[in-house]
Design an enzyme around this catalytic site. Structure first.
Site, PDB file in Angstrom:
ATOM      1  N   THR A   8     -36.957 -12.045  11.132  1.00  0.00           N
ATOM      2  CA  THR A   8     -36.448 -12.209  10.418  1.00  0.00           C
ATOM      3  C   THR A   8     -35.189 -13.594  10.620  1.00  0.00           C
ATOM      4  O   THR A   8     -34.321 -13.784  11.574  1.00  0.00           O
ATOM      5  CB  THR A   8     -35.407 -11.655   9.238  1.00  0.00           C
ATOM      6  OG1 THR A   8     -34.245 -11.169   9.819  1.00  0.00           O
ATOM      7  CG2 THR A   8     -36.518 -10.705   9.156  1.00  0.00           C
ATOM      8  N   CYS A   9     -34.308 -14.452   9.445  1.00  0.00           N
ATOM      9  CA  CYS A   9     -32.973 -15.544  10.002  1.00  0.00           C
ATOM     10  C   CYS A   9     -32.193 -15.025   9.309  1.00  0.00           C
ATOM     11  O   CYS A   9     -31.447 -15.447   9.546  1.00  0.00           O
ATOM     12  CB  CYS A   9     -33.739 -16.778   8.648  1.00  0.00           C
ATOM     13  SG  CYS A   9     -34.981 -17.939   9.812  1.00  0.00           S
ATOM     14  N   ASP A  10     -32.081 -13.662   9.925  1.00  0.00           N
ATOM     15  CA  ASP A  10     -30.643 -13.327   9.688  1.00  0.00           C
ATOM     16  C   ASP A  10     -29.903 -12.748  11.153  1.00  0.00           C
ATOM     17  O   ASP A  10     -31.473 -11.852  11.989  1.00  0.00           O
ATOM     18  CB  ASP A  10     -31.059 -11.680   8.965  1.00  0.00           C
ATOM     19  CG  ASP A  10     -29.295 -11.752   7.930  1.00  0.00           C
ATOM     20  OD1 ASP A  10     -28.835 -11.996   8.634  1.00  0.00           O
ATOM     21  OD2 ASP A  10     -29.371  -9.628   7.712  1.00  0.00           O
ATOM     22  N   GLY A  11     -29.257 -12.985  10.906  1.00  0.00           N
ATOM     23  CA  GLY A  11     -28.354 -12.567  12.682  1.00  0.00           C
ATOM     24  C   GLY A  11     -28.512 -10.954  12.307  1.00  0.00           C
ATOM     25  O   GLY A  11     -27.830 -10.636  13.474  1.00  0.00           O
ATOM     26  N   ASN A  56     -36.884 -11.174   3.241  1.00  0.00           N
ATOM     27  CA  ASN A  56     -37.629 -12.593   3.849  1.00  0.00           C
ATOM     28  C   ASN A  56     -38.279 -12.961   3.728  1.00  0.00           C
ATOM     29  O   ASN A  56     -38.928 -13.881   4.885  1.00  0.00           O
ATOM     30  CB  ASN A  56     -37.008 -12.774   4.960  1.00  0.00           C
ATOM     31  CG  ASN A  56     -36.098 -13.771   5.767  1.00  0.00           C
ATOM     32  OD1 ASN A  56     -35.604 -13.939   6.978  1.00  0.00           O
ATOM     33  ND2 ASN A  56     -36.174 -14.875   4.382  1.00  0.00           N
TER      34      ASN A  56
END
Ligand SMILES: *Cc1c(COP(=O)(O)O)cnc(C)c1O
Length: 380
Positions: free
Chosen positions: A328-331, A368
């Site tokens: 996903t694009c999440d940190g 996401n």
């Protein structure tokens, strides 16, 4: 046993991310539990992994079940339905305990027709059960020490031991039948003293209740928490079982039925995740692999279960400390920052993680736009 070669073949056939469930391992864990704790009936805690195929396999080898919601109850009840109607009610306590101490009114209404066995730990719950599920049998959940467990539960549930007898008498006065006591020492408990203490506290309450005129308790539920062999911090189960058996024998006469609610112990080693490398980069001098499964999916136990998983690769090579990221694009989607993996892995190579059957796929999301891993059952 599922070999690395089998896993690779499965990943090639089914694609990734893949979540492989080994039913031989489920049966073997259940048998290990029974053999080491012969007096204890195992009620598999469905929340660890609610897959209906897992329930079916365990049901077929004689397991009972701990459920915490109406959907979980129904997944188990599907298997009971095959029983003749007349026998079902007699059976239900032998097969299901509804072990969530706090239940919504409407849940109790739905449960009542099954005359279930349910837990409680406070006075308001007694009033609710009396009103909405008067045909239930009840079990008082005690607060006990969860020191040293990977996942703690004692701040959320459990009556204080010194209020227990008052609570039992209050339930009786309300017209409910208190069948016994339960506790949970915290999940992945490597501190075996928790079990010993809790069993002793329960025995004391049995005695005090009797002294105050209540002698109808016939059940002790020693909960879950039995550790999976993730690493060396989990001492052998046989050692824990020996200590539990000794205390049960010493403190509880044979006419007291003893049950337990193992979740993780049954299912953790039965699950393996196979993922694919979808990207590779070097950041701040460290090799980073990006894979197609992450903390919003099969690796969600990193967040919810405080569990750390490790990776193996089918391809071998000289290793280095790497970071493994989810897709996903999440940190937050970091699976490990200290994973020792071959540096020569490439895009489309597979990684796999063993011992990931509990509290993993159960908490996967669609965050996401990434769907949970495909589940494959190996049931030979
Ligand atoms: C979660 C839970 C279990 C299972 O715990 P494990 O540590 O996975 O064995 C058992 N009983 C209750 C009431 C639970 O909430």
């Amino acid at each position: 046993m599922i070999t690395a070669k089998d896993l690779q073949q499965l990943a090639e056939n089914h694609g990734t991310p893949l979540f492989v469930i080994d039913h031989d391992e489920l049966r073997s864990n259940y048998t290990t539990f029974k053999n080491h704790l012969p007096r204890v009936q195992a009620y598999y805690a469905v929340k660890a992994n609610p897959d209906p195929a897992i329930i079916k396999t365990l049901f077929d080898v004689g397991a009972s079940f701990d459920v915490s919601s109406m959907p979980e109850f129904m997944v188990v009840y599907e298997n009971i339905k095959a029983m003749p109607e007349k026998e079902r009610h007699e059976w239900i306590w032998d097969k299901i305990i509804y072990a969530n101490p706090i239940k919504a009114n409407e849940t109790l209404v739905a449960l009542d027709q099954y005359q279930p066995l349910v837990t409680f730990d406070n006075l308001d719950e007694i009033i609710k059960i009396r009103q909405f599920a008067p045909n239930s049998g009840v079990v008082l959940r005690l607060r006990v020490s969860d020191a040293g467990a990977m996942v703690e539960l004692s701040s959320k549930f459990g009556a204080e031991p010194d209020e227990a007898v008052d609570m039992i008498l209050a339930a009786e006065k309300a017209g409910l039948s208190v069948e016994g006591l339960s506790f949970h020492v915290g999940s992945q408990t490597t501190n075996f003293e928790n079990y010993i203490q809790a069993i002793n506290i329960a025995a004391l309450i049995f005695r005090q209740a009797k002294e105050r005129g209540y002698d109808k308790m016939n059940l002790l539920d020693i909960g879950g928490g039995f550790p999976a062999p993730y690493d060396a911090s989990a001492k052998p189960f046989s050692e824990l079982a020996k200590q539990i058996n000794t205390e049960l024998e010493r403190l509880f006469p044979v006419d007291i039925k003893i049950i337990a609610e193992p979740g993780r112990f049954i299912v953790a080693t039965a699950g393996t995740a196979v993922s694919k490398i979808i990207g590779k980069a070097v950041r701040h001098g460290k090799l980073c692999y990006y894979i197609n499964d992450g903390v919003y999916s099969t690796f969600s136990g990193i967040i919810f279960d405080h569990c750390q998983y490790h990776f193996d690769s089918f391809k071998k090579g000289s290793t280095q400390i790497c970071t493994v990221f989810g897709p996903t694009c999440d940190g937050l989607d970091v699976i490990s920052k200290t994973e020792e993996l071959p540096g020569n892995l490439e895009r489309d190579d597979f990684l796999y993680s063993t011992n990931i059957g509990a509290y993993s796929g159960a908490t996967a999301t669609y965050f996401n736009g990434f769907a949970p891993a495909k589940v494959v059952h190996v049931n030979r």
